[in-house]
Design a protein around this motif. Structure first.
Motif, mmCIF file in Angstrom:
data_model
loop_
_atom_site.group_PDB
_atom_site.id
_atom_site.type_symbol
_atom_site.label_atom_id
_atom_site.label_comp_id
_atom_site.label_asym_id
_atom_site.label_seq_id
_atom_site.Cartn_x
_atom_site.Cartn_y
_atom_site.Cartn_z
ATOM 1 N N THR A 111 0.829 -1.206 0.000
ATOM 2 C CA THR A 111 0.000 0.000 0.000
ATOM 3 C C THR A 111 0.865 1.258 0.000
ATOM 4 O OG1 THR A 111 -1.851 -1.095 1.129
ATOM 5 C CG2 THR A 111 -1.708 1.298 1.319
ATOM 6 N N ALA A 112 1.899 1.277 0.843
ATOM 7 C CA ALA A 112 2.788 2.440 0.900
ATOM 8 C C ALA A 112 3.468 2.675 -0.447
ATOM 9 C CB ALA A 112 3.831 2.245 1.997
ATOM 10 N N LEU A 113 3.876 1.589 -1.115
ATOM 11 C CA LEU A 113 4.506 1.712 -2.432
ATOM 12 C C LEU A 113 3.515 2.235 -3.464
ATOM 13 C CD1 LEU A 113 6.897 1.243 -4.330
ATOM 14 C CD2 LEU A 113 6.125 -1.138 -4.590
ATOM 15 N N ALA A 114 2.270 1.728 -3.429
ATOM 16 C CA ALA A 114 1.254 2.177 -4.379
ATOM 17 C C ALA A 114 0.933 3.659 -4.182
ATOM 18 C CB ALA A 114 -0.011 1.335 -4.229
ATOM 19 N N LEU A 115 0.890 4.110 -2.942
ATOM 20 C CA LEU A 115 0.637 5.529 -2.679
ATOM 21 C C LEU A 115 1.777 6.396 -3.217
ATOM 22 C CD1 LEU A 115 -0.770 5.249 0.959
ATOM 23 C CD2 LEU A 115 -2.019 6.138 -1.010
ATOM 24 N N ARG A 116 2.996 5.950 -3.007
ATOM 25 C CA ARG A 116 4.148 6.712 -3.504
ATOM 26 C C ARG A 116 4.120 6.793 -5.028
ATOM 27 N NH1 ARG A 116 7.713 3.608 -1.702
ATOM 28 N NH2 ARG A 116 7.871 4.554 0.355
ATOM 29 N N GLU A 117 3.837 5.667 -5.673
ATOM 30 C CA GLU A 117 3.795 5.642 -7.143
ATOM 31 C C GLU A 117 2.658 6.502 -7.675
ATOM 32 O OE1 GLU A 117 3.402 1.493 -7.847
ATOM 33 O OE2 GLU A 117 5.575 1.094 -7.827
ATOM 34 N N ALA A 118 1.523 6.523 -6.971
ATOM 35 C CA ALA A 118 0.387 7.333 -7.416
ATOM 36 C C ALA A 118 0.703 8.821 -7.347
ATOM 37 C CB ALA A 118 -0.838 7.007 -6.565
ATOM 38 N N VAL A 119 1.414 9.231 -6.317
ATOM 39 C CA VAL A 119 1.793 10.642 -6.193
ATOM 40 C C VAL A 119 2.737 11.039 -7.327
ATOM 41 C CG1 VAL A 119 3.043 12.297 -4.767
ATOM 42 C CG2 VAL A 119 1.436 10.716 -3.698
ATOM 43 N N GLN A 120 3.671 10.172 -7.642
ATOM 44 C CA GLN A 120 4.631 10.457 -8.704
ATOM 45 C C GLN A 120 3.966 10.478 -10.081
ATOM 46 O OE1 GLN A 120 7.523 7.371 -8.114
ATOM 47 N NE2 GLN A 120 8.484 8.381 -6.338
ATOM 48 N N ALA A 121 2.972 9.605 -10.278
ATOM 49 C CA ALA A 121 2.330 9.494 -11.590
ATOM 50 C C ALA A 121 1.355 10.635 -11.853
ATOM 51 C CB ALA A 121 1.604 8.159 -11.707
ATOM 52 N N GLY A 122 0.759 11.209 -10.830
ATOM 53 C CA GLY A 122 -0.269 12.227 -11.023
ATOM 54 C C GLY A 122 -1.579 11.587 -11.456
ATOM 55 N N GLY A 123 -2.623 12.369 -11.589
ATOM 56 C CA GLY A 123 -3.924 11.831 -11.981
ATOM 57 C C GLY A 123 -4.640 11.205 -10.788
ATOM 58 N N TRP A 124 -5.788 10.579 -11.094
ATOM 59 C CA TRP A 124 -6.604 9.942 -10.066
ATOM 60 C C TRP A 124 -6.174 8.493 -9.871
ATOM 61 C CZ3 TRP A 124 -10.165 12.579 -7.199
ATOM 62 C CH2 TRP A 124 -10.609 13.808 -7.696
ATOM 63 N N THR A 125 -6.116 8.048 -8.606
ATOM 64 C CA THR A 125 -5.812 6.661 -8.284
ATOM 65 C C THR A 125 -6.743 6.202 -7.179
ATOM 66 O OG1 THR A 125 -3.470 6.882 -8.883
ATOM 67 C CG2 THR A 125 -4.064 5.026 -7.490
ATOM 68 N N LEU A 126 -7.321 5.022 -7.350
ATOM 69 C CA LEU A 126 -8.206 4.435 -6.342
ATOM 70 C C LEU A 126 -7.524 3.214 -5.730
ATOM 71 C CD1 LEU A 126 -10.906 3.969 -4.854
ATOM 72 C CD2 LEU A 126 -11.688 2.715 -6.882
ATOM 73 N N LEU A 127 -7.331 3.240 -4.418
ATOM 74 C CA LEU A 127 -6.790 2.093 -3.692
ATOM 75 C C LEU A 127 -7.948 1.398 -2.992
ATOM 76 C CD1 LEU A 127 -4.239 3.919 -4.146
ATOM 77 C CD2 LEU A 127 -3.333 2.928 -2.051
ATOM 78 N N ASP A 128 -8.280 0.204 -3.478
ATOM 79 C CA ASP A 128 -9.404 -0.574 -2.952
ATOM 80 C C ASP A 128 -8.936 -1.443 -1.790
ATOM 81 O OD1 ASP A 128 -11.712 -1.956 -2.521
ATOM 82 O OD2 ASP A 128 -11.720 -3.023 -4.438
ATOM 83 N N HIS A 129 -9.463 -1.173 -0.601
ATOM 84 C CA HIS A 129 -9.095 -1.897 0.623
ATOM 85 C C HIS A 129 -7.580 -1.942 0.824
ATOM 86 C CE1 HIS A 129 -12.946 -3.255 2.172
ATOM 87 N NE2 HIS A 129 -13.327 -3.503 0.937
ATOM 88 N N PRO A 130 -6.936 -0.779 0.936
ATOM 89 C CA PRO A 130 -5.516 -0.764 1.266
ATOM 90 C C PRO A 130 -5.300 -1.211 2.714
ATOM 91 C CG PRO A 130 -6.389 1.450 1.375
ATOM 92 C CD PRO A 130 -7.507 0.580 0.861
ATOM 93 N N MET A 131 -4.068 -1.486 3.064
ATOM 94 C CA MET A 131 -3.735 -1.888 4.431
ATOM 95 C C MET A 131 -2.805 -0.848 5.039
ATOM 96 S SD MET A 131 -4.252 -4.185 6.814
ATOM 97 C CE MET A 131 -4.769 -5.712 6.019
ATOM 98 N N LEU A 132 -3.200 -0.324 6.206
ATOM 99 C CA LEU A 132 -2.417 0.678 6.916
ATOM 100 C C LEU A 132 -2.059 0.143 8.300
ATOM 101 C CD1 LEU A 132 -4.706 3.749 6.090
ATOM 102 C CD2 LEU A 132 -2.647 3.046 4.851
ATOM 103 N N ALA A 133 -1.004 0.666 8.874
ATOM 104 C CA ALA A 133 -0.560 0.232 10.205
ATOM 105 C C ALA A 133 -0.508 1.435 11.140
ATOM 106 C CB ALA A 133 0.804 -0.435 10.126
ATOM 107 N N LEU A 134 -0.846 1.189 12.411
ATOM 108 C CA LEU A 134 -0.832 2.253 13.412
ATOM 109 C C LEU A 134 -0.381 1.666 14.741
ATOM 110 C CD1 LEU A 134 -1.572 5.270 13.899
ATOM 111 C CD2 LEU A 134 -3.822 4.479 14.636
ATOM 112 N N ASP A 135 0.613 2.289 15.357
ATOM 113 C CA ASP A 135 1.101 1.843 16.661
ATOM 114 C C ASP A 135 0.145 2.319 17.745
ATOM 115 O OD1 ASP A 135 2.773 2.513 19.276
ATOM 116 O OD2 ASP A 135 3.766 0.855 18.244
ATOM 117 N N VAL A 136 -0.377 1.375 18.521
ATOM 118 C CA VAL A 136 -1.334 1.696 19.581
ATOM 119 C C VAL A 136 -0.808 1.139 20.890
ATOM 120 C CG1 VAL A 136 -3.713 1.480 20.381
ATOM 121 C CG2 VAL A 136 -3.238 1.615 17.935
#
Length: 363
Positions: A111-136
């Motif tokens: 997911t982190a890689l896809a977000l980075r690539e989407a920012v670099q590519a420009g345009g619209w990108t949809l991430l369907d059910h990405p996975m994020l992590a949070l320290d709790v």
């Protein structure tokens, strides 16, 4: 702690939002951190939970989400453009990257890689059910939002898809509030990903809530500002006692496996202090058990957090009554004004009862 053969129950955004709403409950913190299935635990304790979604609601929600995301998420992106970013170019063709990977850690990295690539590519990108992590509190929680959209300017938005209806442009405020608290958790996790990029993309604090329109299968959307929920959730999560500190205070060998004898399981649960409040009934599977224990102990927390805050150091109903009767407490203590207020209330009550007795008609 959950037992050698018991699989871990993942900690989702709904559970994190509930945990942040009650940061003083060490019991919930340790059980969630250990991956204990609290619904099974509550059943084993003899206090089955009424908390959770029905299978019908889950099926209906999954069907609605699939409809919204059909055709490469065209309808969803149209709503994002209309409600969150009308000044951007229309999402005629959006990228939908494959986020498949092995395990939650792999999916988080993908997911982190896809977000980075989407920012670099420009345009619209949809991430369907990405996975994020949070320290709790020292425990890593893996979170799966319904969708994350990358805008043409490189900014990111969270999308929450719910099956409750939006009638005449408005939905049930309680359900919208719960969705906003859940989305705030996703935004916090997404901000952690953004902070690792240079320059850091902007994470929108307005999320898109997508619901059925007027009880139909058609989708409609509303922009929800979650800045308040995000700030409260971040502050509450930061206040949580770290899991290892709670675990270090527990008896050696404590185990919450639901197949343990009821007496042993009850002792294990009672070894961890809980902070019960009536709001727990709609947010925690152990609420019925904790309510019963709070009632047996005469704890004032079962009467609600606002009243508990007004009573200061008085923690039980017996202590409150003793202070009102003048049997305990110092009404002149400036650090505990609750005692003086209770004495005054008791005096007013006695005066009112005496006056009512004087004017009562003779039988």
């Amino acid at each position: 702690m959950r037992g050698p053969d018991v699989p871990a129950k993942s900690l989702d955004a709904r559970a994190l939002a509930a945990l942040a709403a009650n940061p003083g409950c060490a019991r919930r913190a340790i059980l969630d951190g250990a991956g204990v299935d609290k619904a099974r635990l509550a059943t084993a304790l003899g206090a089955p939970s009424g908390f959770g979604q029905s299978q019908f609601a889950l099926t209906r929600g999954n069907a609605f989400e699939a409809r919204v995301k059909a055709d490469g998420g065209a309808e969803l992106l149209r709503l994002v453009h209309a409600r969150l970013d009308p000044g951007a170019e229309p999402p005629a063709a959006a990228a939908v990257p494959d986020l498949t990977a092995h395990g939650p850690e792999g999916r988080t990295a993908r997911t982190a890689l896809a977000l980075r690539e989407a920012v670099q590519a420009g345009g619209w990108t949809l991430l369907d059910h990405p996975m994020l992590a949070l320290d709790v509190a020292g425990s890593l929680a893996f979170l799966e939002p319904d969708a994350v959209v990358v805008h043409p300017d490189g900014s990111w938005s969270v999308v929450e898809i719910k099956s409750f209806p939006m009638v005449d442009g408005a939905a049930d405020p309680a359900k919208v509030g719960a969705a906003a608290r859940q989305a705030a958790v996703y935004v916090l996790a997404l901000e952690n990903v953004a902070a690792r990029l240079e320059p850091a993309p902007r994470v929108h604090h307005r999320v898109l809530l997508v619901c059925p329109k007027d009880f139909s299968n058609l989708a409609t959307g509303s922009a929800v500002d979650i800045r308040k929920q995000r700030a409260v959730t971040a502050r509450q999560l930061a206040r949580l006692t770290r899991i290892e500190e709670i675990a270090g205070a527990l008896p050696e060998g404590v185990c919450f496996a639901p197949d343990r004898p009821a007496e042993e399981l009850t002792a294990a649960v009672e070894a961890v202090p809980a902070t019960y409040a009536p709001e727990c009934l709609s947010a925690c599977e152990l609420a019925f058990h904790c309510r019963e224990r709070a009632g047996a102990a005469g704890a004032v927390t079962r009467l609600g957090r606002p009243l508990r805050a007004e009573l200061g150091g008085l923690a039980t109903v017996e202590e409150v009554l003793a202070a009102a009767r003048g049997e305990a407490g110092d009404p002149d203590d400036p650090d505990d004004p609750a005692v003086a207020a209770l004495r005054r209330a008791a005096a007013l009550r006695a005066e009112a009862l005496a006056a009512a007795a004087e004017v009562a008609p003779c039988p």
